[in-house]
Design a protein around this motif. Structure first.
Motif, PDB file in Angstrom:
ATOM      1  N   SER A 129       9.781  10.400   6.642  1.00  0.00           N
ATOM      2  CA  SER A 129       9.040  11.230   5.571  1.00  0.00           C
ATOM      3  C   SER A 129      10.146  11.657   4.609  1.00  0.00           C
ATOM      4  CB  SER A 129       8.256  12.577   6.224  1.00  0.00           C
ATOM      5  OG  SER A 129       8.943  13.173   6.791  1.00  0.00           O
ATOM      6  N   GLU A 130      11.460  11.442   4.870  1.00  0.00           N
ATOM      7  CA  GLU A 130      12.314  11.802   4.004  1.00  0.00           C
ATOM      8  C   GLU A 130      13.223  10.618   3.535  1.00  0.00           C
ATOM      9  OE1 GLU A 130      14.549  15.191   5.760  1.00  0.00           O
ATOM     10  OE2 GLU A 130      12.655  16.342   6.330  1.00  0.00           O
ATOM     11  N   ALA A 131      13.029   9.720   2.723  1.00  0.00           N
ATOM     12  CA  ALA A 131      13.544   8.535   2.759  1.00  0.00           C
ATOM     13  C   ALA A 131      14.986   8.674   2.123  1.00  0.00           C
ATOM     14  CB  ALA A 131      12.720   7.517   1.899  1.00  0.00           C
ATOM     15  N   ARG A 132      14.994   9.535   1.079  1.00  0.00           N
ATOM     16  CA  ARG A 132      16.568   9.598   0.388  1.00  0.00           C
ATOM     17  C   ARG A 132      17.405  10.244   1.534  1.00  0.00           C
ATOM     18  NH1 ARG A 132      16.888  12.899  -5.136  1.00  0.00           N
ATOM     19  NH2 ARG A 132      15.616  10.918  -5.600  1.00  0.00           N
ATOM     20  N   MET A 177      -5.300  22.632   7.280  1.00  0.00           N
ATOM     21  CA  MET A 177      -4.503  21.978   6.183  1.00  0.00           C
ATOM     22  C   MET A 177      -2.839  21.521   6.481  1.00  0.00           C
ATOM     23  SD  MET A 177      -5.543  22.269   2.794  1.00  0.00           S
ATOM     24  CE  MET A 177      -6.514  23.517   3.086  1.00  0.00           C
ATOM     25  N   LEU A 178      -2.642  20.349   6.222  1.00  0.00           N
ATOM     26  CA  LEU A 178      -1.499  19.657   6.526  1.00  0.00           C
ATOM     27  C   LEU A 178      -0.463  19.841   5.538  1.00  0.00           C
ATOM     28  CD1 LEU A 178      -2.567  16.521   8.455  1.00  0.00           C
ATOM     29  CD2 LEU A 178      -2.402  18.854   9.392  1.00  0.00           C
ATOM     30  N   GLY A 179      -0.795  20.465   4.407  1.00  0.00           N
ATOM     31  CA  GLY A 179       0.235  20.651   3.263  1.00  0.00           C
ATOM     32  C   GLY A 179      -0.320  20.192   2.095  1.00  0.00           C
ATOM     33  N   LEU A 180       0.239  20.698   0.720  1.00  0.00           N
ATOM     34  CA  LEU A 180       0.091  20.405  -0.565  1.00  0.00           C
ATOM     35  C   LEU A 180       1.216  19.347  -0.991  1.00  0.00           C
ATOM     36  CD1 LEU A 180      -1.401  20.646  -3.302  1.00  0.00           C
ATOM     37  CD2 LEU A 180      -0.204  22.696  -3.569  1.00  0.00           C
ATOM     38  N   TYR A 181       1.127  18.458  -1.214  1.00  0.00           N
ATOM     39  CA  TYR A 181       2.181  17.684  -1.958  1.00  0.00           C
ATOM     40  C   TYR A 181       1.891  17.027  -3.366  1.00  0.00           C
ATOM     41  CZ  TYR A 181       2.599  17.165   3.167  1.00  0.00           C
ATOM     42  OH  TYR A 181       2.912  17.366   4.600  1.00  0.00           O
ATOM     43  N   GLU A 182       3.071  16.916  -4.004  1.00  0.00           N
ATOM     44  CA  GLU A 182       3.155  16.557  -5.375  1.00  0.00           C
ATOM     45  C   GLU A 182       3.135  14.933  -5.088  1.00  0.00           C
ATOM     46  OE1 GLU A 182       4.137  14.489  -8.804  1.00  0.00           O
ATOM     47  OE2 GLU A 182       5.382  14.478  -7.153  1.00  0.00           O
ATOM     48  N   LYS A 183       1.976  14.153  -5.574  1.00  0.00           N
ATOM     49  CA  LYS A 183       1.749  12.824  -5.399  1.00  0.00           C
ATOM     50  C   LYS A 183       2.902  11.900  -5.542  1.00  0.00           C
ATOM     51  CE  LYS A 183       0.008  10.278  -8.201  1.00  0.00           C
ATOM     52  NZ  LYS A 183      -1.123   9.683  -9.117  1.00  0.00           N
ATOM     53  N   ASP A 184       3.607  11.915  -6.584  1.00  0.00           N
ATOM     54  CA  ASP A 184       4.789  10.890  -6.877  1.00  0.00           C
ATOM     55  C   ASP A 184       5.992  11.203  -5.863  1.00  0.00           C
ATOM     56  OD1 ASP A 184       3.344   9.883  -8.773  1.00  0.00           O
ATOM     57  OD2 ASP A 184       4.345  10.975 -10.415  1.00  0.00           O
ATOM     58  N   THR A 185       6.107  12.762  -5.603  1.00  0.00           N
ATOM     59  CA  THR A 185       7.416  12.864  -4.625  1.00  0.00           C
ATOM     60  C   THR A 185       6.940  12.279  -3.249  1.00  0.00           C
ATOM     61  OG1 THR A 185       7.813  15.041  -5.869  1.00  0.00           O
ATOM     62  CG2 THR A 185       8.506  15.043  -3.831  1.00  0.00           C
ATOM     63  N   LEU A 209       5.055   9.872  -2.560  1.00  0.00           N
ATOM     64  CA  LEU A 209       4.996   8.304  -2.090  1.00  0.00           C
ATOM     65  C   LEU A 209       6.440   7.880  -2.330  1.00  0.00           C
ATOM     66  CD1 LEU A 209       2.126   7.395  -4.201  1.00  0.00           C
ATOM     67  CD2 LEU A 209       2.125   7.162  -1.978  1.00  0.00           C
ATOM     68  N   GLU A 210       7.512   8.878  -2.943  1.00  0.00           N
ATOM     69  CA  GLU A 210       8.985   8.259  -2.674  1.00  0.00           C
ATOM     70  C   GLU A 210       9.592   8.711  -1.587  1.00  0.00           C
ATOM     71  OE1 GLU A 210      10.441   6.335  -4.947  1.00  0.00           O
ATOM     72  OE2 GLU A 210       8.398   5.903  -5.994  1.00  0.00           O
ATOM     73  N   SER A 211       8.802   9.502  -0.752  1.00  0.00           N
ATOM     74  CA  SER A 211       9.278  10.071   0.476  1.00  0.00           C
ATOM     75  C   SER A 211       9.160   9.134   1.547  1.00  0.00           C
ATOM     76  CB  SER A 211       9.034  11.664   0.526  1.00  0.00           C
ATOM     77  OG  SER A 211       9.271  12.425  -0.427  1.00  0.00           O
ATOM     78  N   TRP A 212       7.997   8.899   1.787  1.00  0.00           N
ATOM     79  CA  TRP A 212       7.661   8.305   2.822  1.00  0.00           C
ATOM     80  C   TRP A 212       7.681   6.578   2.950  1.00  0.00           C
ATOM     81  CZ3 TRP A 212       5.026  10.221   7.517  1.00  0.00           C
ATOM     82  CH2 TRP A 212       4.698  11.544   7.147  1.00  0.00           C
ATOM     83  N   TYR A 213       8.651   6.194   3.780  1.00  0.00           N
ATOM     84  CA  TYR A 213       8.794   4.959   3.767  1.00  0.00           C
ATOM     85  C   TYR A 213       9.403   4.190   5.380  1.00  0.00           C
ATOM     86  CZ  TYR A 213      10.453   3.587  -1.017  1.00  0.00           C
ATOM     87  OH  TYR A 213      10.377   3.105  -2.476  1.00  0.00           O
ATOM     88  N   VAL A 214       9.068   3.031   5.377  1.00  0.00           N
ATOM     89  CA  VAL A 214       9.550   2.285   6.665  1.00  0.00           C
ATOM     90  C   VAL A 214      10.909   1.865   6.377  1.00  0.00           C
ATOM     91  CG1 VAL A 214       9.200   0.414   8.286  1.00  0.00           C
ATOM     92  CG2 VAL A 214       7.207   1.923   7.633  1.00  0.00           C
ATOM     93  N   LEU A 215      12.033   2.070   7.266  1.00  0.00           N
ATOM     94  CA  LEU A 215      13.331   1.395   7.000  1.00  0.00           C
ATOM     95  C   LEU A 215      13.391   0.444   8.009  1.00  0.00           C
ATOM     96  CD1 LEU A 215      15.425   4.675   5.959  1.00  0.00           C
ATOM     97  CD2 LEU A 215      14.311   2.889   4.458  1.00  0.00           C
TER      98      LEU A 215
END
Length: 304
Positions: A263-266, A211-219, A221-227
């Motif tokens: 994985s921590e865009a903000r 198990m790699l973790g349980l994630y709230e979906k919207d959170t 998708l807002e966390s993983w970005y390419v900058l």
């Protein structure tokens, strides 16, 4: 986390060429949780363990407040609906209505009106023998059977397998309506990204039985970005790119531009502001991209 409808505690199942777990996980009540992972990652095995179809080597499972495998589970299973990945060939000689007549005896809450409505919406031909149905029609029938007793918990293993686009949209609508009352729960295993995006509130990632973790979906998708960052700042200020919060990977894309996956865009954007690193572009990652990155991270972890 909301009140849990399912709890896995130190669950382990060992097979000759595969080991599942240890799994420690709470599935929240009143939401849709999707288990996502490559084929062979253990998604179907987890659902079979929930239903006591197969046994763990160690650990515990609680479903709807009851411990799985502790005795007579008839009353517990009356509250659960299940659509397996593969239909049961033993029933192939039966027509849809005959199978339903047999199944309804086990479920006091069976709703014949709901059953008929689901068959109508899914356009199932009830006079056909199950073995003569197409894969898609059999899938729609299995879903109607699983939902006709209005279960508190619905377990779906690759629910859209074999469905055409129209049937798929109907299924999505039916499941949304099922969840409207607020106290029901769906746990589904799926590899269809759009299905997970449309249905899931929470996502569980699984790879190689882990198990790699349980994630709230919207959170998520807002966390993983390419900058895309101005790499010239590294030379001016000695920036260490690996210190970017949530750092996953780095790539030079030409000129002075550096491509950072986080994985921590903000937090990463706040870090860039503090380091006076100019962000020249942003790109949100899709679920399948995130799964690939998590899978690679797990592969590297297992090698060390």
């Amino acid at each position: 986390m909301e009140q849990s409808v399912i709890r896995f505690k130190k669950l382990v199942q060992k097979r000759k060429h595969f080991e599942l777990g240890p799994v420690n996980l709470d599935i929240p009540r009143g939401y849709v949780t999707a288990i996502v992972g490559p084929n062979g990652s253990g998604k179907s095995s987890l659902l079979r363990l929930l239903l006591d179809i197969s046994k763990p080597d160690s650990g515990q499972i609680e479903v709807l407040g009851e411990r799985v495998g502790s005795g007579n589970d008839q009353l517990l299973k009356e509250r659960i609906g299940y659509v397996p990945e593969q239909s049961n060939e033993i029933d192939d000689h039966m027509t849809a209505d005959r199978k339903a007549e047999f199944i309804r005896k086990w479920y006091p809450q069976w709703d014949i009106t709901l059953y008929r409505e689901l068959l109508r919406r899914f356009d199932v031909e009830t006079d056909l023998k199950l073995g003569k149905m197409s894969k898609g029609m059999r899938r729609k029938f299995d879903l109607a059977i699983a939902m006709a007793h209005q279960p508190q918990l619905l377990l779906l293993d690759e629910p859209s397998s074999g469905l055409d686009p129209i049937a798929w949209k109907t299924m999505i609508d039916v499941l949304h309506r099922y969840m409207e009352r607020g106290e029901r729960t769906i746990l589904m295993a799926s590899h269809i990204v759009d299905e997970v995006r449309r249905l899931a509130d929470y996502i569980v990632f699984m790879v190689h039985g882990r198990m790699l973790g349980l994630y709230e979906k919207d959170t998520l998708l807002e966390s993983w970005y390419v900058l895309y960052l101005d790499g010239g700042s590294q030379e001016r200020h000695g920036v260490n790119w690996k210190s970017v919060p949530g750092f996953c990977s780095m790539e030079h894309t030409g000129g002075t531009t550096v491509k950072i996956t986080t994985s921590e865009a903000r937090e990463a954007e706040e870090w860039c502001a503090a380091q006076q690193v100019h962000i020249v572009g942003r790109q949100k990652l899709e679920l399948d991209d995130i799964l690939v990155l998590l899978t690679e991270r797990e592969r590297l972890r297992m090698q060390t």
